[in-house]
Write a protein that holds these residues in place. Structure first.
Motif, PDB file in Angstrom:
ATOM      1  N   ASP A 209      16.553   5.023  35.405  1.00  0.00           N
ATOM      2  CA  ASP A 209      15.463   4.806  36.355  1.00  0.00           C
ATOM      3  C   ASP A 209      14.376   3.922  35.758  1.00  0.00           C
ATOM      4  OD1 ASP A 209      16.589   6.436  38.338  1.00  0.00           O
ATOM      5  OD2 ASP A 209      15.699   8.241  37.488  1.00  0.00           O
ATOM      6  N   LEU A 210      14.304   3.900  34.429  1.00  0.00           N
ATOM      7  CA  LEU A 210      13.227   3.182  33.749  1.00  0.00           C
ATOM      8  C   LEU A 210      13.714   1.978  32.957  1.00  0.00           C
ATOM      9  CD1 LEU A 210      11.402   6.364  32.445  1.00  0.00           C
ATOM     10  CD2 LEU A 210      10.717   4.947  34.379  1.00  0.00           C
ATOM     11  N   ARG A 211      14.942   2.046  32.448  1.00  0.00           N
ATOM     12  CA  ARG A 211      15.519   0.937  31.698  1.00  0.00           C
ATOM     13  C   ARG A 211      16.936   0.679  32.183  1.00  0.00           C
ATOM     14  NH1 ARG A 211      14.415  -0.549  26.535  1.00  0.00           N
ATOM     15  NH2 ARG A 211      16.029  -2.085  27.005  1.00  0.00           N
ATOM     16  N   VAL A 212      17.086  -0.263  33.080  1.00  0.00           N
ATOM     17  CA  VAL A 212      18.405  -0.599  33.613  1.00  0.00           C
ATOM     18  C   VAL A 212      19.184  -1.385  32.560  1.00  0.00           C
ATOM     19  CG1 VAL A 212      19.638  -1.835  35.422  1.00  0.00           C
ATOM     20  CG2 VAL A 212      17.498  -0.654  35.956  1.00  0.00           C
ATOM     21  N   GLY A 213      20.458  -1.039  32.405  1.00  0.00           N
ATOM     22  CA  GLY A 213      21.325  -1.838  31.541  1.00  0.00           C
ATOM     23  C   GLY A 213      21.501  -1.320  30.137  1.00  0.00           C
ATOM     24  N   LEU A 214      20.771  -0.275  29.738  1.00  0.00           N
ATOM     25  CA  LEU A 214      21.007   0.298  28.415  1.00  0.00           C
ATOM     26  C   LEU A 214      22.403   0.921  28.374  1.00  0.00           C
ATOM     27  CD1 LEU A 214      17.674   2.156  27.513  1.00  0.00           C
ATOM     28  CD2 LEU A 214      18.670   0.199  26.325  1.00  0.00           C
ATOM     29  N   ASP A 215      23.187   0.589  27.341  1.00  0.00           N
ATOM     30  CA  ASP A 215      24.513   1.188  27.266  1.00  0.00           C
ATOM     31  C   ASP A 215      24.495   2.390  26.324  1.00  0.00           C
ATOM     32  OD1 ASP A 215      24.748   0.272  24.612  1.00  0.00           O
ATOM     33  OD2 ASP A 215      25.740  -1.565  25.242  1.00  0.00           O
ATOM     34  N   TYR A 216      25.575   3.167  26.371  1.00  0.00           N
ATOM     35  CA  TYR A 216      25.629   4.399  25.600  1.00  0.00           C
ATOM     36  C   TYR A 216      25.599   4.128  24.101  1.00  0.00           C
ATOM     37  CZ  TYR A 216      26.318   7.249  29.719  1.00  0.00           C
ATOM     38  OH  TYR A 216      26.117   7.900  30.916  1.00  0.00           O
ATOM     39  N   HIS A 217      26.220   3.025  23.674  1.00  0.00           N
ATOM     40  CA  HIS A 217      26.220   2.694  22.257  1.00  0.00           C
ATOM     41  C   HIS A 217      24.800   2.471  21.758  1.00  0.00           C
ATOM     42  CE1 HIS A 217      27.476   1.014  18.418  1.00  0.00           C
ATOM     43  NE2 HIS A 217      26.697  -0.019  18.659  1.00  0.00           N
ATOM     44  N   GLU A 218      24.019   1.741  22.507  1.00  0.00           N
ATOM     45  CA  GLU A 218      22.643   1.443  22.130  1.00  0.00           C
ATOM     46  C   GLU A 218      21.815   2.726  22.039  1.00  0.00           C
ATOM     47  OE1 GLU A 218      19.129  -1.706  23.536  1.00  0.00           O
ATOM     48  OE2 GLU A 218      20.949  -1.442  24.732  1.00  0.00           O
ATOM     49  N   ILE A 219      22.010   3.604  23.006  1.00  0.00           N
ATOM     50  CA  ILE A 219      21.263   4.860  23.018  1.00  0.00           C
ATOM     51  C   ILE A 219      21.710   5.756  21.870  1.00  0.00           C
ATOM     52  CG2 ILE A 219      20.820   6.952  24.364  1.00  0.00           C
ATOM     53  CD1 ILE A 219      21.146   5.117  26.886  1.00  0.00           C
ATOM     54  N   CYS A 220      23.017   5.815  21.626  1.00  0.00           N
ATOM     55  CA  CYS A 220      23.530   6.614  20.505  1.00  0.00           C
ATOM     56  C   CYS A 220      22.974   6.119  19.177  1.00  0.00           C
ATOM     57  CB  CYS A 220      25.054   6.580  20.476  1.00  0.00           C
ATOM     58  SG  CYS A 220      25.849   7.683  21.650  1.00  0.00           S
ATOM     59  N   GLN A 221      22.921   4.820  19.002  1.00  0.00           N
ATOM     60  CA  GLN A 221      22.405   4.268  17.755  1.00  0.00           C
ATOM     61  C   GLN A 221      20.954   4.663  17.536  1.00  0.00           C
ATOM     62  OE1 GLN A 221      24.077   2.575  15.211  1.00  0.00           O
ATOM     63  NE2 GLN A 221      25.725   3.448  16.425  1.00  0.00           N
ATOM     64  N   ALA A 222      20.176   4.640  18.603  1.00  0.00           N
ATOM     65  CA  ALA A 222      18.770   5.054  18.497  1.00  0.00           C
ATOM     66  C   ALA A 222      18.670   6.526  18.121  1.00  0.00           C
ATOM     67  CB  ALA A 222      18.042   4.784  19.812  1.00  0.00           C
ATOM     68  N   LEU A 223      19.534   7.346  18.708  1.00  0.00           N
ATOM     69  CA  LEU A 223      19.522   8.782  18.415  1.00  0.00           C
ATOM     70  C   LEU A 223      19.996   9.067  16.995  1.00  0.00           C
ATOM     71  CD1 LEU A 223      20.900   9.993  21.834  1.00  0.00           C
ATOM     72  CD2 LEU A 223      18.674  10.632  20.889  1.00  0.00           C
ATOM     73  N   VAL A 224      21.040   8.383  16.559  1.00  0.00           N
ATOM     74  CA  VAL A 224      21.539   8.579  15.201  1.00  0.00           C
ATOM     75  C   VAL A 224      20.446   8.237  14.193  1.00  0.00           C
ATOM     76  CG1 VAL A 224      23.118   7.669  13.450  1.00  0.00           C
ATOM     77  CG2 VAL A 224      23.978   8.279  15.717  1.00  0.00           C
ATOM     78  N   GLN A 225      19.796   7.124  14.408  1.00  0.00           N
ATOM     79  CA  GLN A 225      18.748   6.713  13.479  1.00  0.00           C
ATOM     80  C   GLN A 225      17.637   7.748  13.431  1.00  0.00           C
ATOM     81  OE1 GLN A 225      17.168   2.805  14.150  1.00  0.00           O
ATOM     82  NE2 GLN A 225      15.683   2.955  12.495  1.00  0.00           N
ATOM     83  N   SER A 226      17.245   8.255  14.587  1.00  0.00           N
ATOM     84  CA  SER A 226      16.142   9.199  14.647  1.00  0.00           C
ATOM     85  C   SER A 226      16.532  10.581  14.123  1.00  0.00           C
ATOM     86  CB  SER A 226      15.644   9.314  16.086  1.00  0.00           C
ATOM     87  OG  SER A 226      14.433  10.047  16.157  1.00  0.00           O
ATOM     88  N   ILE A 227      17.698  11.081  14.543  1.00  0.00           N
ATOM     89  CA  ILE A 227      18.097  12.434  14.156  1.00  0.00           C
ATOM     90  C   ILE A 227      18.652  12.483  12.741  1.00  0.00           C
ATOM     91  CG2 ILE A 227      19.693  14.329  14.658  1.00  0.00           C
ATOM     92  CD1 ILE A 227      19.509  13.543  17.609  1.00  0.00           C
ATOM     93  N   VAL A 228      19.607  11.620  12.429  1.00  0.00           N
ATOM     94  CA  VAL A 228      20.235  11.659  11.115  1.00  0.00           C
ATOM     95  C   VAL A 228      19.268  11.179  10.041  1.00  0.00           C
ATOM     96  CG1 VAL A 228      22.104  10.772   9.691  1.00  0.00           C
ATOM     97  CG2 VAL A 228      22.543  11.426  12.064  1.00  0.00           C
ATOM     98  N   ASP A 229      18.662  10.039  10.258  1.00  0.00           N
ATOM     99  CA  ASP A 229      17.812   9.453   9.218  1.00  0.00           C
ATOM    100  C   ASP A 229      16.538  10.255   8.984  1.00  0.00           C
ATOM    101  OD1 ASP A 229      19.727   7.549   9.167  1.00  0.00           O
ATOM    102  OD2 ASP A 229      18.515   5.912   9.956  1.00  0.00           O
ATOM    103  N   GLU A 230      15.986  10.862  10.043  1.00  0.00           N
ATOM    104  CA  GLU A 230      14.705  11.551   9.893  1.00  0.00           C
ATOM    105  C   GLU A 230      14.851  13.049   9.653  1.00  0.00           C
ATOM    106  OE1 GLU A 230      11.907  10.634  12.966  1.00  0.00           O
ATOM    107  OE2 GLU A 230      12.502   8.531  13.051  1.00  0.00           O
ATOM    108  N   LEU A 231      15.911  13.677  10.170  1.00  0.00           N
ATOM    109  CA  LEU A 231      16.018  15.132  10.096  1.00  0.00           C
ATOM    110  C   LEU A 231      17.097  15.626   9.150  1.00  0.00           C
ATOM    111  CD1 LEU A 231      15.639  16.227  13.829  1.00  0.00           C
ATOM    112  CD2 LEU A 231      13.859  15.844  12.113  1.00  0.00           C
ATOM    113  N   LEU A 232      18.217  14.932   9.089  1.00  0.00           N
ATOM    114  CA  LEU A 232      19.399  15.490   8.430  1.00  0.00           C
ATOM    115  C   LEU A 232      19.704  14.872   7.083  1.00  0.00           C
ATOM    116  CD1 LEU A 232      21.738  15.744  11.552  1.00  0.00           C
ATOM    117  CD2 LEU A 232      20.002  17.352  10.739  1.00  0.00           C
ATOM    118  N   ARG A 233      18.851  14.009   6.578  1.00  0.00           N
ATOM    119  CA  ARG A 233      19.145  13.394   5.282  1.00  0.00           C
ATOM    120  C   ARG A 233      18.824  14.364   4.150  1.00  0.00           C
ATOM    121  NH1 ARG A 233      14.182   8.990   5.553  1.00  0.00           N
ATOM    122  NH2 ARG A 233      12.567  10.492   5.980  1.00  0.00           N
TER     123      ARG A 233
END
Length: 233
Positions: A209-233
């Motif tokens: 509804d807010l960002r048309v065209g974002l694909d799942y890979h792009e969103i997953c990469q953002a989540l991996v960076q945020s969750i893995v790099d910031e929380l799980l390292r």
């Protein structure tokens, strides 16, 4: 944050798999993985695109109209499952991105609220990095309401977050609405009406509804960076 999340993690990306595990099988995988945790096991962070699912909580299954709501969900094309986490009924399909985080912990109950805060915060950070005003907080009359729900601009819900624990570890889950699903919204409205639960369809939304065209890979990469790099390292 080792004391909060503990251990190392392996990443499993099921977002590109055709079909993936059907809802009952996936629910059983989560249950068995959590049950079989042992100290020293590597944790798991799993991304997937779920098949149409109606995830009923223990509060829902004890409702006098549960059976009717279950039948409605199935008639609307969503496979009913009974989940181990709290909250209320959540209905979603392939338009969502599901995250499951499972790990052993010597004292999982010690950090319950802190895990919620950090996990929800990491997801907000990832979504914000995609250019969306994401906030933690429950909206009035949202589906599956929760203190750590994540909304967009204070207007509609984007993410539901849940957690469960046993003596050996914990599971955290998040359902992120990537693409708007009219049929999921309709199914939620049907079931909530049957169980006399409040639901305002205007609180239902998605990242698309807010960002048309974002694909799942792009969103997953953002989540991996945020969750893995910031929380799980």
């Amino acid at each position: 944050m080792t004391g909060v999340f503990a251990g190392s993690f392996q990443l499993i990306d099921d977002t590109k798999l055709e079909g993936g595990l059907e809802p009952v099988a996936y629910s059983e995988w989560v249950k068995q993985t959590l049950t079989n945790l042992k100290a020293g096991n590597e944790g798991i962070l799993r991304f997937r695109r779920p098949q149409p699912t109606a995830a009923f909580s223990s509060q829902d299954t004890s409702h006098p109209n549960y059976q009717r709501a279950k039948e409605q969900a199935l008639a609307n094309g969503f496979t009913p499952i009974e989940r181990g986490t709290g909250g209320r009924l959540s209905i979603f399909d392939e338009g969502a991105l599901a995250l499951t985080l499972i790990a052993p912990h010597s004292n999982p109950h010690e950090h319950t609220m802190r895990r919620y805060e950090l996990f929800a915060g990491a997801i907000v950070g990832a979504i914000s990095n995609l250019g969306i005003d994401a906030r933690i907080g429950e909206l009035p009359n949202e589906y599956c309401p929760g203190k750590f729900s994540i909304n967009a601009q204070g207007r509609f819900k984007l993410v539901g977050v849940a957690q469960r624990m046993n003596r050996r570890g914990y599971q955290m889950g998040a359902i992120i609405a990537i693409e708007r699903s009219g049929r999921a919204c309709h199914a939620i409205a049907d079931a909530y009406q049957t169980m006399a639960l409040s639901f305002d369809p205007n609180t239902y939304g998605a990242i698309s509804d807010l960002r048309v065209g974002l694909d799942y890979h792009e969103i997953c990469q953002a989540l991996v960076q945020s969750i893995v790099d910031e929380l799980l390292r």
